[in-house]
Design a protein around this motif. Structure first.
Motif, PDB file in Angstrom:
ATOM      1  N   GLU A  10       3.341   9.544 -10.087  1.00 25.13           N
ATOM      2  CA  GLU A  10       2.548   9.712 -11.302  1.00 25.13           C
ATOM      3  C   GLU A  10       1.780  11.026 -11.291  1.00 25.13           C
ATOM      4  O   GLU A  10       1.653  11.689 -12.324  1.00 25.13           O
ATOM      5  CB  GLU A  10       1.582   8.530 -11.451  1.00 25.13           C
ATOM      6  N   GLN A  11       1.313  11.414 -10.109  1.00 29.33           N
ATOM      7  CA  GLN A  11       0.580  12.674 -10.013  1.00 29.33           C
ATOM      8  C   GLN A  11       1.508  13.855 -10.282  1.00 29.33           C
ATOM      9  O   GLN A  11       1.132  14.810 -10.971  1.00 29.33           O
ATOM     10  CB  GLN A  11      -0.070  12.789  -8.637  1.00 29.33           C
TER      11      GLN A  11
ATOM     12  N   ALA B 159       2.347   1.608  -3.444  1.00 34.41           N
ATOM     13  CA  ALA B 159       1.333   2.080  -4.378  1.00 34.41           C
ATOM     14  C   ALA B 159       1.051   3.563  -4.180  1.00 34.41           C
ATOM     15  O   ALA B 159       0.869   4.310  -5.153  1.00 34.41           O
ATOM     16  CB  ALA B 159       0.053   1.265  -4.213  1.00 34.41           C
ATOM     17  N   ALA B 160       1.030   4.003  -2.904  1.00 31.67           N
ATOM     18  CA  ALA B 160       0.792   5.416  -2.643  1.00 31.67           C
ATOM     19  C   ALA B 160       1.939   6.274  -3.183  1.00 31.67           C
ATOM     20  O   ALA B 160       1.722   7.344  -3.762  1.00 31.67           O
ATOM     21  CB  ALA B 160       0.598   5.646  -1.151  1.00 31.67           C
TER      22      ALA B 160
ATOM     23  N   ALA C  27       3.994   5.470  -5.665  1.00 29.73           N
ATOM     24  CA  ALA C  27       3.911   5.469  -7.128  1.00 29.73           C
ATOM     25  C   ALA C  27       2.807   6.394  -7.621  1.00 29.73           C
ATOM     26  O   ALA C  27       2.958   7.098  -8.637  1.00 29.73           O
ATOM     27  CB  ALA C  27       3.678   4.045  -7.632  1.00 29.73           C
ATOM     28  N   GLU C  28       1.709   6.414  -6.897  1.00 24.74           N
ATOM     29  CA  GLU C  28       0.615   7.306  -7.286  1.00 24.74           C
ATOM     30  C   GLU C  28       1.024   8.765  -7.162  1.00 24.74           C
ATOM     31  O   GLU C  28       0.690   9.594  -8.013  1.00 24.74           O
ATOM     32  CB  GLU C  28      -0.600   7.012  -6.421  1.00 24.74           C
ATOM     33  N   ARG C  29       1.781   9.088  -6.088  1.00 25.17           N
ATOM     34  CA  ARG C  29       2.258  10.466  -5.945  1.00 25.17           C
ATOM     35  C   ARG C  29       3.210  10.843  -7.064  1.00 25.17           C
ATOM     36  O   ARG C  29       3.148  11.956  -7.603  1.00 25.17           O
ATOM     37  CB  ARG C  29       2.927  10.646  -4.583  1.00 25.17           C
TER      38      ARG C  29
ATOM     39  N   GLU D 148       0.822  -1.204   0.000  1.00 27.18           N
ATOM     40  CA  GLU D 148       0.000   0.000   0.000  1.00 27.18           C
ATOM     41  C   GLU D 148       0.856   1.253   0.000  1.00 27.18           C
ATOM     42  O   GLU D 148       0.561   2.222  -0.719  1.00 27.18           O
ATOM     43  CB  GLU D 148      -0.917  -0.021   1.213  1.00 27.18           C
TER      44      GLU D 148
END
Length: 434
Positions: A324-325, A317-318, A320-322, A314
């Motif tokens: 990507e953002q 994933a968080a 990686a999401e940041r 988790e």
């Protein structure tokens, strides 16, 4: 054959009634109407979600004016459910009431529904065979879920979230019983409905006859005298008696037996007494040993490997999401900057094109306008009190080419500063001259 629509579906429903003529007998009209109604009901049932096909058979007795007792209509329905979509209680009851409401005089208890697998879904009593089982299973599952949630919330407050597991198994009593009790009561303060007293008294004297039997069973004469009194009293009272009839119905769903199992993480429950936890859970769950209820509390170390892996996944994933953002924001900013640059360059190019868009006629008109303005200025200057003006030297007078170049430069500056206003003004003047 499929392209030609073969095999074609046979006609059913009310379209069958179109084939009846004036020579059709009453019996055939009755049969045709029954077949048409069966076809329409089959089409309607097939529209229910989860029903793939349906066949309806109706038994509609003919009306007889000379018969006192008329037979009741009945119906049977065969349904084929779609794969993976079994019919539940709601679907079965919908089919039963749909058929019962479509036939005059047909009651829901006279409709039987069967599945393509041979199971009877609804018998003639109007209740689904699987209905009671489904309702009982749902109510039992809901009760166990509510119990688990309440106990889990309480344990989370003691050992923390994720350090305890509660599992409840309940056996509910769905039998519905009815008890009637009748009692008779009498109020002593209420006077009796009727009352009677009978009294008998006897007083008198007289001799006694008879004697004592001898050895041969022969009575020996004897006699005597005496006085006698006799008194008898009989009283009858009819009181008002009240009757109390009490009827009690026990609602289904009472707990017949309850079992609760609690598992606690030993690493997080250090210093916690299992007996205290068991007493707390037993009180909260309402454990009754006389009813056969059971409860167990066990402390064991939990395996947190899966939880740690999930937590790490988790976090990754968080992150990686940041990333990507942020990349998306950077792309958006670069795109916005490129759009602004393009718009700025287009604006500058449009200004240059607007400058070069003036025709020779417009430039000539601008020069004439500037000349008229210069003449007006000179006229205003000559109207003022005369002042001593030095005569310019003959060699200082500008040539016509220089004056023309000076006017063109002034006009260029004016066009550069207010290109749209100048262009609109020139177009208006040209239009007026035309």
């Amino acid at each position: 054959m499929s392209a030609e629509g073969l095999p074609a579906e046979s006609q059913s429903g009310y379209s069958l009634l179109d084939k009846q003529g004036i020579t059709t007998s009453e019996f055939m009209q009755h049969v045709g109407y029954q077949r048409a109604l069966e076809g329409e009901l089959s089409k309607t049932i097939k529209a229910i979600d989860g029903v793939k096909a349906a066949t309806v058979h109706l038994v509609i007795p003919q009306k007889d004016i000379f018969a006192n007792d008329r037979s009741k209509p009945s119906a049977s329905v065969l349904v084929v459910s779609e794969p993976g979509k079994p019919l539940n209680q709601g679907h079965v009851q919908a089919i039963v009431h749909l058929v019962a409401s479509s036939v005059e005089g047909l009651e829901p208890e006279d409709v039987t529904v069967a599945g393509s697998d041979g199971r009877v879904l609804s018998t003639g009593d109007g209740e689904s065979l699987g209905a009671n089982a489904d309702i009982r299973a749902q109510q039992t599952a809901q009760f166990e879920q509510r119990m688990n949630t309440a106990l889990q919330r309480m344990l989370d407050s003691v050992v923390g979230p994720g350090n305890s597991v509660v599992q409840t198994s309940a056996e509910l009593d769905f039998d519905e019983t009815e008890t009637k009790t009748q009692r008779y009561t009498a109020d002593p303060d209420v006077p009796p409905i009727s009352q009677s007293t009978e009294r008998e008294t006897y007083t008198g004297t007289g001799g006694m006859t008879g004697g004592v039997l001898g050895p041969d069973n022969i009575q020996v004469p004897g006699g005597g005298t005496g006085n006698g009194e006799y008194t008898s009293t009989k009283e009858t009272r009819n009181n008002a008696v009240g009757t109390v009839t009490e009827t009690r119905k026990s609602a289904p769903g009472t707990i017949r037996r309850l079992s609760v199992s609690v598992l606690i993480n030993r690493n997080a429950a250090a210093g916690i007494n299992n007996a205290d936890v068991q007493q707390m859970v037993a009180t909260a769950a309402g454990i009754d040993p006389e009813r056969g209820d059971q409860i167990s509390v066990t402390a064991m170390p939990f395996d947190t490997t899966a939880a740690e892996e999930a937590d790490r996944a988790e976090r990754e994933a968080a992150a990686a999401e940041r990333r990507e953002q942020i990349i998306a924001w950077a792309k958006t900013g670069a795109l916005a900057l490129a759009v602004l640059v393009v718009l700025f360059m287009a604006w500058r190019a449009s200004r240059r094109s607007r400058r070069a868009a003036l025709s020779e006629e417009e430039l000539a008109r601008i020069e004439e306008m500037q000349a008229e303005l210069e003449q007006a200025r000179l006229a205003l200057t000559s109207a003022e009190p005369p002042t001593q003006v030095l005569e310019p030297a003959p060699d200082s007078e500008p040539t016509p080419e220089e004056k023309r170049e000076l006017r063109r430069r002034e006009l260029s500056e004016m066009v550069a500063q207010q290109p749209e206003d100048v262009a609109n003004l020139l177009r208006t003047w040209i239009a007026d001259r035309r």
